[in-house]
Design a protein around this motif. Structure first.
Motif, PDB file in Angstrom:
ATOM      1  N   MET A  74      -3.657  11.869   5.768  1.00  0.00           N
ATOM      2  CA  MET A  74      -3.143  11.030   4.702  1.00  0.00           C
ATOM      3  C   MET A  74      -4.297  10.340   3.991  1.00  0.00           C
ATOM      4  O   MET A  74      -5.381  10.200   4.544  1.00  0.00           O
ATOM      5  CB  MET A  74      -2.155  10.009   5.273  1.00  0.00           C
ATOM      6  CG  MET A  74      -2.773   9.027   6.247  1.00  0.00           C
ATOM      7  SD  MET A  74      -1.534   8.034   7.101  1.00  0.00           S
ATOM      8  CE  MET A  74      -1.026   6.937   5.806  1.00  0.00           C
ATOM      9  N   SER A  75      -4.037   9.902   2.760  1.00  0.00           N
ATOM     10  CA  SER A  75      -5.095   9.230   2.013  1.00  0.00           C
ATOM     11  C   SER A  75      -5.368   7.866   2.624  1.00  0.00           C
ATOM     12  O   SER A  75      -4.507   7.298   3.284  1.00  0.00           O
ATOM     13  CB  SER A  75      -4.682   9.085   0.553  1.00  0.00           C
ATOM     14  OG  SER A  75      -3.425   8.456   0.464  1.00  0.00           O
ATOM     15  N   ALA A  76      -6.572   7.361   2.384  1.00  0.00           N
ATOM     16  CA  ALA A  76      -7.059   6.126   3.003  1.00  0.00           C
ATOM     17  C   ALA A  76      -5.952   5.104   3.184  1.00  0.00           C
ATOM     18  O   ALA A  76      -5.455   4.556   2.208  1.00  0.00           O
ATOM     19  CB  ALA A  76      -8.159   5.536   2.143  1.00  0.00           C
ATOM     20  N   PRO A  77      -5.536   4.846   4.419  1.00  0.00           N
ATOM     21  CA  PRO A  77      -4.414   3.928   4.603  1.00  0.00           C
ATOM     22  C   PRO A  77      -4.825   2.487   4.313  1.00  0.00           C
ATOM     23  O   PRO A  77      -5.642   1.930   5.015  1.00  0.00           O
ATOM     24  CB  PRO A  77      -3.999   4.114   6.069  1.00  0.00           C
ATOM     25  CG  PRO A  77      -5.175   4.739   6.738  1.00  0.00           C
ATOM     26  CD  PRO A  77      -6.025   5.398   5.693  1.00  0.00           C
ATOM     27  N   ASN A  78      -4.268   1.931   3.248  1.00  0.00           N
ATOM     28  CA  ASN A  78      -4.391   0.505   2.970  1.00  0.00           C
ATOM     29  C   ASN A  78      -5.824   0.014   2.860  1.00  0.00           C
ATOM     30  O   ASN A  78      -6.291  -0.795   3.657  1.00  0.00           O
ATOM     31  CB  ASN A  78      -3.656  -0.280   4.055  1.00  0.00           C
ATOM     32  CG  ASN A  78      -3.285  -1.669   3.575  1.00  0.00           C
ATOM     33  OD1 ASN A  78      -3.528  -2.008   2.412  1.00  0.00           O
ATOM     34  ND2 ASN A  78      -2.711  -2.457   4.454  1.00  0.00           N
ATOM     35  N   LYS A  79      -6.497   0.499   1.829  1.00  0.00           N
ATOM     36  CA  LYS A  79      -7.897   0.134   1.596  1.00  0.00           C
ATOM     37  C   LYS A  79      -8.102  -1.362   1.501  1.00  0.00           C
ATOM     38  O   LYS A  79      -9.110  -1.891   1.951  1.00  0.00           O
ATOM     39  CB  LYS A  79      -8.354   0.743   0.266  1.00  0.00           C
ATOM     40  CG  LYS A  79      -9.067   2.049   0.400  1.00  0.00           C
ATOM     41  CD  LYS A  79      -9.697   2.382  -0.948  1.00  0.00           C
ATOM     42  CE  LYS A  79      -9.751   3.881  -1.138  1.00  0.00           C
ATOM     43  NZ  LYS A  79     -10.066   4.240  -2.507  1.00  0.00           N
ATOM     44  N   SER A  80      -7.187  -2.049   0.863  1.00  0.00           N
ATOM     45  CA  SER A  80      -7.417  -3.476   0.611  1.00  0.00           C
ATOM     46  C   SER A  80      -7.242  -4.311   1.868  1.00  0.00           C
ATOM     47  O   SER A  80      -7.735  -5.421   1.970  1.00  0.00           O
ATOM     48  CB  SER A  80      -6.438  -3.982  -0.450  1.00  0.00           C
ATOM     49  OG  SER A  80      -5.169  -4.207   0.127  1.00  0.00           O
TER      50      SER A  80
ATOM     51  N   ALA B   7       0.845  -1.191   0.000  1.00  0.00           N
ATOM     52  CA  ALA B   7       0.000   0.000   0.000  1.00  0.00           C
ATOM     53  C   ALA B   7       0.875   1.233   0.000  1.00  0.00           C
ATOM     54  O   ALA B   7       2.010   1.207   0.465  1.00  0.00           O
ATOM     55  CB  ALA B   7      -0.916   0.005   1.226  1.00  0.00           C
ATOM     56  N   ALA B   8       0.341   2.309  -0.536  1.00  0.00           N
ATOM     57  CA  ALA B   8       1.040   3.592  -0.493  1.00  0.00           C
ATOM     58  C   ALA B   8       0.005   4.649  -0.195  1.00  0.00           C
ATOM     59  O   ALA B   8      -1.109   4.592  -0.700  1.00  0.00           O
ATOM     60  CB  ALA B   8       1.718   3.888  -1.823  1.00  0.00           C
ATOM     61  N   SER B   9       0.350   5.576   0.668  1.00  0.00           N
ATOM     62  CA  SER B   9      -0.591   6.637   1.003  1.00  0.00           C
ATOM     63  C   SER B   9       0.110   7.976   0.929  1.00  0.00           C
ATOM     64  O   SER B   9       1.281   8.101   1.277  1.00  0.00           O
ATOM     65  CB  SER B   9      -1.150   6.440   2.413  1.00  0.00           C
ATOM     66  OG  SER B   9      -1.978   5.305   2.449  1.00  0.00           O
ATOM     67  N   ASP B  10      -0.638   8.972   0.486  1.00  0.00           N
ATOM     68  CA  ASP B  10      -0.133  10.337   0.519  1.00  0.00           C
ATOM     69  C   ASP B  10      -0.370  10.889   1.910  1.00  0.00           C
ATOM     70  O   ASP B  10      -1.421  10.677   2.496  1.00  0.00           O
ATOM     71  CB  ASP B  10      -0.882  11.193  -0.495  1.00  0.00           C
ATOM     72  CG  ASP B  10      -0.603  10.737  -1.919  1.00  0.00           C
ATOM     73  OD1 ASP B  10       0.576  10.565  -2.254  1.00  0.00           O
ATOM     74  OD2 ASP B  10      -1.568  10.534  -2.681  1.00  0.00           O
ATOM     75  N   VAL B  11       0.618  11.598   2.412  1.00  0.00           N
ATOM     76  CA  VAL B  11       0.459  12.282   3.692  1.00  0.00           C
ATOM     77  C   VAL B  11       0.227  13.754   3.373  1.00  0.00           C
ATOM     78  O   VAL B  11       0.971  14.344   2.585  1.00  0.00           O
ATOM     79  CB  VAL B  11       1.723  12.105   4.562  1.00  0.00           C
ATOM     80  CG1 VAL B  11       1.599  12.906   5.856  1.00  0.00           C
ATOM     81  CG2 VAL B  11       1.939  10.635   4.846  1.00  0.00           C
TER      82      VAL B  11
END
Lengths: 123, 522, 458
Positions: B1-7, A60-64
């Motif tokens: 931060m954007s949705a952390p680890n949706k899957s 997974a990768a997320s933008d902070v």
């Protein structure tokens, strides 16, 4: 020193005119083992809510996002060699970057410790 | 931060516990037919070779302008017997369709007929050069044209671009044609709408073409929310990208309504054809208002997956987009001869073509295989293909829905794949643990953690080339592993036990990437 | 049907378990307007294996196979002898019918092969890291330009005029959509590549300079100076190679300072196949650039018992995780072609590759000398590896190539075909010579060429 939280799982410590930003323990737990952190360049001007950093686990990768508007003054170079610090110490040693605080009013909409805990409990 | 680890995918690896294997440790590390194989660079030598060529004469005159290679490249060789053994041993550490049931959802791992391989190797196809004079390759151009005709007929679309190299490349071709068509009308527009359940290539492709990607919401039953989509349509929307059947394994029953709404707003409809296998020979996407759709020849038309390619991704186009399709393409003349329309004829034949996507003319080696497959099945056989694929998937769905969470089981029949989630697993177990347990049972796991709209998703696609006995055995095995997962059986966390390798440390691989063999330090 | 195991009894039993009366019930979600009343019309019905083979054979025999004629065509795809064991290995079902190694515990064969392949390509190119392959050389070339843009945060690429025209077309096509500026040029008919002209086009906004080596006219030259010139402006040097066998004889692009090296791997193990599938090679000299690379990467790790194993890694660059922020939209690579390349390269080894390259060059020198002796024909190149440019008097080379084909000789590629409508290039003919070329082939080409050029002069 007060700590604020966003609903995007960033935390921000404010000390005078400087703020330190990281991601919450809840966020690191969701991501799993962190393998890479891409940090902003010193001198970069960040907008509140704009992309500031990227945090990556294996799958997974997320933008902070930046919780406030300001200029980056320091990035946590320890994360380059040891991204695992975000897992082991999200709240302390795993901080991401420091920035100037240009508009104190931007802190208003953020959560305090208690509110964030309640927010996470409801997810 | 954007949705952390949706899957919800968190690879985990714990050190193996002692005593899980029967029998003593062997000296070689081999376990009977499970044979260890060193790296090529540990067994090969710079001076060893498996070919017989004249020795290099260093004194021979040359025209290399003083650029002679003076240092070794760092390659090693093996003799033929050593090479055959090296690769044969490696091959035995792989799972393939030939070995067993491979229900990898959305990838359509069907049997690869061997006639396809034989035909592709005919010297008249395998040993011709893409730039050979066109008078000497009429049969090859005919095959491309003939395959294109099959694709047009099967999809009910008037035009086809054959050059894209794979599905994602075809997707890019379709979206670039859409952008070119809008640009020709004076405004490329800004937004492409993509369902949240879409494969990652869809947003990646739209973003590459310079579009902002916006999610289309889904209904609780797992289909596109038509009203929300209609409400979002406007002059800024260039088009939509919809997979049909969708990634939840359902047919988008309102596709035509969606297409009409998009067209009314001046947009185009891109259909991701990854799941065409469910409807080939039975439903023509052209009847549903599609403007562009890529077809993965390695899925629907049985060309081999080859351990990850090569694929082939021809794109069919509506009349509205056809003028913008890329060069080159094959043209048939009235006298029955064929030629290639390339940049040279651009002005006269296809002034609006958006350009060229690849050197030469596409994946000929895949075209011969796919056409061979189509001719084998014929129109009637292909209809049977989709019917059996859908029948097998529904059979699996209805045989497992009583124990596994099947989020869209009440949304009507599934198409070619059945979707499950990891809800109610005990003991902190997740989809990955069930998947690794299936490996021990001798199966390749299904697609895991995709689509993102279902937590711990498991997408099972049996295809039409499995027998009922094979599917029944899989269902029995799947049920038993699922029961263990639901009961929180801790032993699953360490699975697989019986594969050539136990769980691999993906975290370490990503933190300190080692991507090339290096000689051990002296 | 021979590929469908279900029997009618099976189908009935299964429908019963599902609770459907007929298979039509499973397609109820298809709207009525798209329901067909039977098999799609205007297409043939099923056919036996023998009938299909006959149908395809009839088309195959209409083509003139390279092995059945004196053959000198190159220009980005080369005919080499492929050892028999290459095809034996790639037809093993465990390789042929596997997929992208998503479950590494049961895909170590593909993964270890990819790790070996990455090492072979990186070493051949003189680079630190290579990926697990891309579609082909032309798409790899565009990916290199895009990557240079990400690394330098600039949007202008300078293409050498001697870059394969299809590669330039692909780059220019993609750049229309990304907003990159592409400065390209026509090849100049000169003995040496025009490096000074190329250097002059590099400016402070340039992300990369793209040079082909050996170039489209078969010329080779030291690229160190152009690397320095690019670096002096903060730009990267992208080197494109379409004939990997050449690197057995000449210095690697990495040795001359290339930052990104891409190319077509078809020459080794893959075969001509009328243009595809081919094999895109992609490598970088600086290991720090790896996170901006496109395509799949295989890395070494250990399993739970501490044994060495391999996995796909750094996948957060890729579309399935990063979606609209991915480095590229690519999913599959050219896995089976990478295997063919790797097996062939393993059979060659360092020694075999050097010998193969030397043999190609030796025969090319003989052919160049013989053909340059034909009245009305001259050799353009001072230096070359296994392909060179001939200048013909009289008729355009394009007509000569067609006439040679009528006489059963596949005599090369005219620049007129690659660059139609440019008068300055019309007389040029590209001739490729490999270890498969015989002395008789060379003599036949020389005799037929002499006749045609003489005829044209009259």
């Amino acid at each position: 020193m007060p700590r604020y939280f966003t609903d995007e799982h960033e935390w921000i410590d404010v000390e005078g005119e400087t703020a330190t930003v990281g991601i919450t323990d809840y966020a690191q737990e969701q991501l799993g083992d962190i393998v890479f952190v891409e940090l902003p360049d010193v001198g970069a001007i960040l907008d509140k809510g704009g992309d500031a950093a990227v945090v990556e686990s294996v799958k997974a990768a997320s933008d902070v996002y930046s919780p406030i508007t300001g200029e980056v003054t320091e990035a946590n170079s320890a994360l380059e060699d040891e991204p695992a610090l975000v897992n082991s110490s999200a709240d302390e040693e795993g901080w991401f970057f420091r920035m100037t605080l240009s508009d104190r009013d931007e802190l208003e909409g953020l959560m305090d410790d208690k509110a964030y805990k309640a927010f996470v409990d409801n997810l | 931060m954007s949705a952390p680890n949706k899957s919800g995918w968190k690879p985990q690896m714990e050190p193996a516990q002692e005593g899980m294997h029967n029998g003593p440790t062997t000296t070689t590390g081999n376990r009977a037919l499970m044979l260890e194989e060193p790296l090529l660079f540990e067994i090969g030598h710079a001076e060893t070779t498996g070919v017989d060529l004249p020795e290099v004469d260093p004194a021979a005159p040359n025209r290399l302008a003083g650029l002679e290679r003076t240092e070794p490249a760092g390659l090693v060789g093996l003799t033929e017997p050593e090479a055959i053994r090296h690769y044969t041993r490696l091959s035995r550490q792989n799972y393939g369709i030939d070995l067993g049931f491979f229900p990898l959802g959305s990838c359509t791992m069907k049997h690869n007929p061997r006639l396809n391989e034989k035909v592709a190797r005919m010297p008249g196809f395998a040993d011709i050069h893409p730039l050979a004079p066109q008078s000497t390759v009429q049969g090859a151009l005919e095959v491309i044209h003939e395959l294109g005709n099959w694709l047009c007929k099967l999809t009910g679309m008037p035009s086809v671009a054959m050059s894209p190299k794979a599905g994602a490349h075809g997707e890019l071709c379709g979206i670039l044609a859409i952008r070119a068509a809008h640009t020709a009308r004076g405004n490329p527009r800004e937004v492409v709408l993509v369902p949240e359940s879409a494969h990652g290539t869809n947003p990646a492709t739209a973003a590459f073409a310079g579009y902002k990607v916006e999610d289309i919401p889904a209904t609780p039953e797992g289909r596109v929310d038509v009203e929300a989509l209609k409400a979002r349509m406007g002059p800024d929307v260039a088009g939509v990208m919809i997979t049909n059947p969708n990634t939840c394994g359902l047919f988008e029953r309102d596709f035509r309504t969606i297409a009409d709404a998009v067209h009314e707003a001046g947009g185009y409809v891109y259909c991701d054809g990854a799941n065409f296998n469910a409807i080939v020979g039975r439903v023509r996407p052209g009847d549903l208002g599609v403007d562009a759709m890529h077809i993965n020849l390695h899925k629907t038309f049985s060309t081999p997956h080859g351990g990850g390619g090569p694929g082939s991704g021809p794109v069919v186009f509506s009349d509205a987009l056809a003028p913008f399709a890329p060069l080159p393409f094959v043209r048939r003349h009235e006298d029955g001869s064929f030629d290639l329309v390339e940049e040279e004829q651009r002005e006269t034949s296809r002034g609006q073509a958006f350009g060229r996507m690849t050197a030469f003319h596409g994946q000929m080696g895949m075209f011969t295989r796919a056409l061979t497959y189509m001719l084998s099945h014929g129109a009637d056989g292909l209809k049977q293909v989709s019917e059996d694929a859908v029948l097998n998937a529904n059979y699996i769905l209805r045989s497992l829905e009583d124990i596994l969470h099947a989020p869209f089981a009440d949304s009507g029949p599934c198409m070619h794949e059945a979707l499950f989630g990891d809800k109610d697993f005990g003991g902190g177990l997740s989809t990955i643990d069930l998947a690794k347990g299936l490996i021990d049972e001798g199966y390749h796991p299904m697609t895991v953690y995709f689509p993102l709209v279902v937590h711990g998703a498991m997408l099972v696609e049996p295809t039409e080339t499995e027998s009922k006995a094979s599917i029944d055995q899989f269902i029995t095995a799947f049920r038993s592993v699922a029961e263990r997962a639901l009961a929180g059986d801790e032993s699953l966390k360490q699975a697989p036990y019986y594969a050539p390798r136990r769980r691999l440390d993906e975290t370490a691989a990503a933190r300190k990437p080692k991507l090339k063999w290096e000689p051990a330090a002296e | 049907m021979r590929y469908l195991p279900l029997t009618d009894t099976d189908r009935t039993d299964m429908l019963e378990r599902i609770g459907a009366a007929s298979v039509d019930d499973l397609f109820v979600d298809v709207p009525a307007l798209a329901q067909l009343d039977g098999p799609i019309r205007d297409l043939p019905m099923r056919a036996s294996e023998m009938a299909v083979e006959r149908h395809m054979q009839a088309r195959a025999t209409k083509n003139l196979a390279a092995g059945d004629a004196p053959f000198f065509i190159g220009a980005g795809a080369y005919r080499h002898h492929i050892p028999a064991s290459v095809d034996t290995v790639i037809q093993r079902g465990e390789f042929l019918t596997a997929y992208t190694p998503y479950q590494p515990e049961i895909a170590q064969g593909t993964l270890q092969m990819l790790f070996e392949f990455q090492t072979q390509v990186a070493n051949l190119y003189g680079c630190a890291v290579a990926n697990a392959s891309l579609y082909d050389g032309s798409t790899a070339c565009w990916e290199a330009v895009a990557m240079a843009g990400r690394l330098t945060k600039r949007k202008r690429a300078v293409l050498s005029g001697a870059l394969h025209p299809h590669y330039s077309q692909v780059v220019k096509t993609m750049a229309q959509f990304t907003g990159d500026t592409i400065a390209d040029a026509q090849p100049s008919i000169q003995t040496e590549p025009d490096l000074e002209g190329l250097t002059a086009r590099i400016d402070d906004d340039t992300a990369c300079v793209v040079v082909q080596y050996p170039d489209i006219l078969g010329r080779i030259t030291d690229l160190s100076a152009i690397a320095d010139a690019a670096h002096a402006k903060g730009a990267l040097l992208v080197v494109v190679n379409t004939e990997p066998v050449a690197l057995g004889a000449i210095k690697s692009p990495g040795q001359m300072g290339a930052d990104i090296v891409v190319g077509e791997g078809q020459s080794i193990g893959v075969g001509l196949q009328f243009g595809g599938p081919y094999l895109g090679l992609f490598a970088v000299r600086n290991p720090k650039h790896v996170r901006q690379m496109p395509g799949r990467l295989c890395g070494e790790t250990t399993d739970a018992e501490g044994k060495r194993g391999f996995v796909l890694t750094l996948s957060t660059r890729e579309q399935h995780i990063r979606r609209e922020k991915a480095t590229s939209n690519i999913c599959t690579n050219s896995g089976l072609c990478a295997l063919a390349f790797s097996v062939h390269m393993t059979l060659l080894g360092e020694k075999g590759l050097r010998e193969l390259a030397a043999e190609n060059h030796r025969l090319a020198c003989i052919a160049a000398d013989r053909l340059a002796n034909v009245p009305g024909v001259s050799l353009l190149n001072r230096a070359f590896f296994n392909e060179f440019t001939l200048m013909l008097d009289g008729k355009p080379a394009r007509d000569i190539v067609r006439e040679l084909a009528d006489r059963g000789v596949l005599g090369g590629v005219s620049l007129g075909r690659l660059y139609p409508g440019i008068e300055a290039l019309e007389q040029a003919l590209l001739v490729a010579v490999t270890e498969t070329t015989t002395a008789e082939d060379i003599e036949t080409l020389a005799i037929e060429l002499e006749a045609l050029v003489k005829e044209a002069a009259q």
